[in-house]
Design a protein around this motif. Structure first.
Motif, PDB file in Angstrom:
ATOM      1  N   UNK A   5       0.833  -1.205   0.000  1.00  0.00           N
ATOM      2  CA  UNK A   5       0.000   0.000   0.000  1.00  0.00           C
ATOM      3  C   UNK A   5       0.866   1.253   0.000  1.00  0.00           C
ATOM      4  N   UNK A   6       1.945   1.225   0.789  1.00  0.00           N
ATOM      5  CA  UNK A   6       2.842   2.382   0.837  1.00  0.00           C
ATOM      6  C   UNK A   6       3.480   2.648  -0.518  1.00  0.00           C
ATOM      7  N   UNK A   7       3.986   1.578  -1.138  1.00  0.00           N
ATOM      8  CA  UNK A   7       4.617   1.741  -2.444  1.00  0.00           C
ATOM      9  C   UNK A   7       3.621   2.251  -3.480  1.00  0.00           C
ATOM     10  N   UNK A   8       2.393   1.690  -3.451  1.00  0.00           N
ATOM     11  CA  UNK A   8       1.374   2.114  -4.416  1.00  0.00           C
ATOM     12  C   UNK A   8       1.003   3.573  -4.201  1.00  0.00           C
ATOM     13  N   UNK A   9       0.783   3.956  -2.920  1.00  0.00           N
ATOM     14  CA  UNK A   9       0.409   5.335  -2.622  1.00  0.00           C
ATOM     15  C   UNK A   9       1.530   6.296  -3.000  1.00  0.00           C
ATOM     16  N   UNK A  10       2.741   5.933  -2.672  1.00  0.00           N
ATOM     17  CA  UNK A  10       3.878   6.786  -3.009  1.00  0.00           C
ATOM     18  C   UNK A  10       3.996   6.950  -4.522  1.00  0.00           C
ATOM     19  N   UNK A  11       3.849   5.850  -5.249  1.00  0.00           N
ATOM     20  CA  UNK A  11       3.953   5.906  -6.710  1.00  0.00           C
ATOM     21  C   UNK A  11       2.842   6.750  -7.310  1.00  0.00           C
ATOM     22  N   UNK A  12       1.611   6.621  -6.767  1.00  0.00           N
ATOM     23  CA  UNK A  12       0.482   7.401  -7.266  1.00  0.00           C
ATOM     24  C   UNK A  12       0.734   8.891  -7.039  1.00  0.00           C
ATOM     25  N   UNK A  13       1.250   9.254  -5.874  1.00  0.00           N
ATOM     26  CA  UNK A  13       1.544  10.658  -5.584  1.00  0.00           C
ATOM     27  C   UNK A  13       2.594  11.192  -6.552  1.00  0.00           C
ATOM     28  N   UNK A 184      -3.140   4.131 -16.521  1.00  0.00           N
ATOM     29  CA  UNK A 184      -2.123   3.134 -16.882  1.00  0.00           C
ATOM     30  C   UNK A 184      -0.982   3.148 -15.867  1.00  0.00           C
ATOM     31  N   UNK A 185      -0.575   4.357 -15.467  1.00  0.00           N
ATOM     32  CA  UNK A 185       0.521   4.468 -14.497  1.00  0.00           C
ATOM     33  C   UNK A 185       0.147   3.832 -13.169  1.00  0.00           C
ATOM     34  N   UNK A 186      -1.094   4.019 -12.730  1.00  0.00           N
ATOM     35  CA  UNK A 186      -1.526   3.393 -11.470  1.00  0.00           C
ATOM     36  C   UNK A 186      -1.498   1.879 -11.591  1.00  0.00           C
ATOM     37  N   UNK A 187      -1.982   1.367 -12.714  1.00  0.00           N
ATOM     38  CA  UNK A 187      -1.963  -0.083 -12.918  1.00  0.00           C
ATOM     39  C   UNK A 187      -0.533  -0.608 -12.924  1.00  0.00           C
ATOM     40  N   UNK A 188       0.351   0.126 -13.615  1.00  0.00           N
ATOM     41  CA  UNK A 188       1.763  -0.270 -13.634  1.00  0.00           C
ATOM     42  C   UNK A 188       2.367  -0.186 -12.237  1.00  0.00           C
ATOM     43  N   UNK A 189       1.986   0.866 -11.488  1.00  0.00           N
ATOM     44  CA  UNK A 189       2.501   1.025 -10.129  1.00  0.00           C
ATOM     45  C   UNK A 189       2.053  -0.130  -9.241  1.00  0.00           C
ATOM     46  N   UNK A 190       0.773  -0.506  -9.363  1.00  0.00           N
ATOM     47  CA  UNK A 190       0.277  -1.641  -8.578  1.00  0.00           C
ATOM     48  C   UNK A 190       0.997  -2.928  -8.962  1.00  0.00           C
ATOM     49  N   UNK A 191       1.231  -3.084 -10.278  1.00  0.00           N
ATOM     50  CA  UNK A 191       1.941  -4.292 -10.728  1.00  0.00           C
ATOM     51  C   UNK A 191       3.372  -4.312 -10.197  1.00  0.00           C
ATOM     52  N   UNK A 192       4.030  -3.143 -10.290  1.00  0.00           N
ATOM     53  CA  UNK A 192       5.404  -3.073  -9.792  1.00  0.00           C
ATOM     54  C   UNK A 192       5.449  -3.293  -8.277  1.00  0.00           C
ATOM     55  N   UNK A 193       4.488  -2.718  -7.564  1.00  0.00           N
ATOM     56  CA  UNK A 193       4.446  -2.924  -6.112  1.00  0.00           C
ATOM     57  C   UNK A 193       4.267  -4.399  -5.786  1.00  0.00           C
ATOM     58  N   UNK A 194       3.417  -5.063  -6.580  1.00  0.00           N
ATOM     59  CA  UNK A 194       3.224  -6.505  -6.363  1.00  0.00           C
ATOM     60  C   UNK A 194       4.506  -7.269  -6.664  1.00  0.00           C
ATOM     61  N   UNK A 195       5.185  -6.871  -7.764  1.00  0.00           N
ATOM     62  CA  UNK A 195       6.442  -7.534  -8.109  1.00  0.00           C
ATOM     63  C   UNK A 195       7.498  -7.361  -7.026  1.00  0.00           C
ATOM     64  N   UNK A 196       7.463  -6.243  -6.332  1.00  0.00           N
ATOM     65  CA  UNK A 196       8.439  -5.991  -5.277  1.00  0.00           C
ATOM     66  C   UNK A 196       8.044  -6.649  -3.959  1.00  0.00           C
ATOM     67  N   UNK A 197       6.767  -6.572  -3.627  1.00  0.00           N
ATOM     68  CA  UNK A 197       6.342  -7.026  -2.302  1.00  0.00           C
ATOM     69  C   UNK A 197       6.071  -8.517  -2.232  1.00  0.00           C
TER      70      UNK A 197
END
Length: 487
Positions: A5-13, A184-197
């Motif tokens: 959630x932190x990574x996703x929120x940070x990326x969205x901001x 698209x960026x949010x979807x990519x951010x969520x995907x990247x956050x999932x790949x990391x976490x």
């Protein structure tokens, strides 16, 4: 808050700030570009009208044609307030209209110009109804003759409306593109956050499983980055923990066996010797009891010394004191000490070392311990009638010492394990009989050799014997060094 959630929120901001910054910057510069383009168009229109007025007055000499030009421009040029030419000689305005009249009621005075005024003048005026007009003016001259002044006015509200309309269109496009890019960026951010976490989650679960005692735990992560490297190190750590756990079990088993057997023997024979007066025990029984007690005590002492030596090697506290060392002399002395044991099994001990082998700088006592351990190991696994040979070869940098036996040999899959602590070749003891060893002698020998800067290895063939070889550097080094063998 979870890491994902932190990574996703940070990326969205971050994405929001970047998209907003790009959009605002683009609109700002686009606005400036539109105004610049309009100014260029106005200047071009003004230059064309000036050229037309000059042709009508100087070439054609028909100032009335200017009225036609002005009417045409009024229909074709957006936001045109007026386009006029004021003739100096006749003091008449061609192409006049209501906006012009409202601004300049005194025609002649308004258009007095000096003959050397050649640059375009830009002014702003406000009509009586509050509407702003941008005025461009320049003289018309030919061969030093001043014919009059050209003036064009533009309604600023029309100009601003045109700019606003184009900006609105661009804003709409920017908003649509930004929205799509944002999604698209949010979807990519969520995907990247999932790949990391997700790998981190797997590592956490693996660590939890290890903590619960599941030492077979392995993490199935295959990535060419830091997380992949961490997963590989985690799996290596899990394997080492399992090996350490097995080593602990082997240690406990070995210690239990090595302590239980001699202690039981000592306890049993002490009980026998104390059960009745010694003079009532047969002399042969007393002698046997004392011999077994002595042998068991020696065995316990040797085992404890091996444990202590191994602990020193592991902790890096082993100290190598170097001095003159003759491998030939030391080998002959050791073979002499083993002679009684060799005679019991009808073994032949041979020192095949040339007199030309040089004396080197080494710790004599510790290297004697190495050779003793190797010869003792060869003695255990060499059947009656065999032979044990100590040999030595020389090259430019090292001495290579070999202890060669004609024993039962070592299977290929076990050759690499014999130098590990508490590791013994399964089944070999049953082939030759005798007491079980501790599995520490070769590990200690390996540590001492490596402390001298050499290496040790084994070559063997089942049923034909083994060769245990180690190297010693010939060059003299410092008097004493500290070495951590197992780091």
């Amino acid at each position: 808050m979870k890491l994902r959630t932190r990574l996703s929120l940070f990326t969205v901001i971050i994405i929001t700030l970047v998209v907003a910054g790009i959009s605002v910057s683009m609109l700002f510069f686009l606005r400036q570009l539109l105004y610049s383009e309009i100014e260029n168009n106005q200047k071009t229109t003004f230059d064309n009208f000036k050229k037309s007025c000059q042709d009508a007055v100087v070439v054609v000499r028909d100032p009335l044609a200017i009225n036609e030009y002005s009417e045409t421009m009024k229909k074709t040029v957006p936001g045109l307030a007026y386009a006029v030419f004021v003739h100096r000689d006749v003091q008449f305005v061609y192409g006049k209209n209501d906006a012009f009249k409202a601004l300049f009621p005194s025609i002649v005075q308004a258009f007095r110009v000096d003959s050397d005024q050649q640059k375009i003048g830009v002014s702003q005026f406000v009509l009586s109804n509050g509407e702003q007009v941008l005025d461009l003016a320049a003289p018309v001259t030919e061969n030093g003759i001043d014919y009059g002044v050209v003036r064009i006015g533009y309604y600023e509200r029309v100009v601003q409306a045109a700019v606003g309309k184009k900006l609105a269109q661009v804003q709409k496009i920017v908003f649509m593109v930004s929205t799509v890019a944002f999604v698209i960026a949010i979807l990519v951010a969520l995907w990247m956050a999932t790949q990391l976490t997700h790998p981190i989650y797997l590592l956490a679960e693996g660590a939890k499983s290890l903590g619960e005692g599941n030492l077979d735990t392995q993490i199935d992560i295959h990535r060419n980055d830091e997380i992949g490297f961490l997963a590989e190190e985690f799996n290596v750590m899990a394997v080492k923990l399992k090996e350490l756990d097995q080593l602990k079990d082997d240690f406990v088993s070995s210690v239990s066996h090595e302590l239980r057997s001699p202690l039981s023997a000592i306890s049993g024979y002490v009980e026998l010797l104390t059960s009745k007066p010694l003079e009532k025990i047969l002399p042969e029984k007393r002698t046997k009891a004392f011999n077994i007690i002595q042998e068991s005590t020696t065995r316990l002492t040797q085992f404890i010394n091996d444990i202590l030596d191994l602990a020193k090697l592991k902790s890096g506290r082993v100290e190598v004191r170097k001095g003159p060392f003759s491998i030939k002399k030391s080998s002959e002395e050791l073979l002499s000490l083993f002679r009684p044991l060799f005679d019991k099994k009808n073994l032949q001990g041979v020192c095949a070392i040339s007199d030309d082998i040089p004396v080197i700088q080494a710790d004599e006592e510790k290297l004697k311990q190495v050779i003793t351990n190797l010869v003792s190991n060869a003695y255990k696994f060499t059947p009656e009638g065999g032979s044990i040979t100590i040999a030595c070869e020389e090259d430019a940098e090292n001495l290579t010492v070999s202890v060669i036996d004609t024993g039962v040999g070592i299977p290929p899959d076990a050759v690499g394990l014999v130098f590990e602590r508490f590791k013994q070749v399964p089944g070999n003891r049953e082939k030759v009989g005798g007491p079980k060893g501790t599995g520490l002698g070769l590990a200690i020998a390996k540590g001492i050799v490596e402390a001298h800067g050499g290496r040790i290895w084994a070559e063997s063939e089942v049923g034909k014997g083994s060769q245990f070889r180690f190297t010693l550097p010939k060059a003299a080094v410092a008097e004493s060094i500290q070495a951590n063998i197992f780091s």
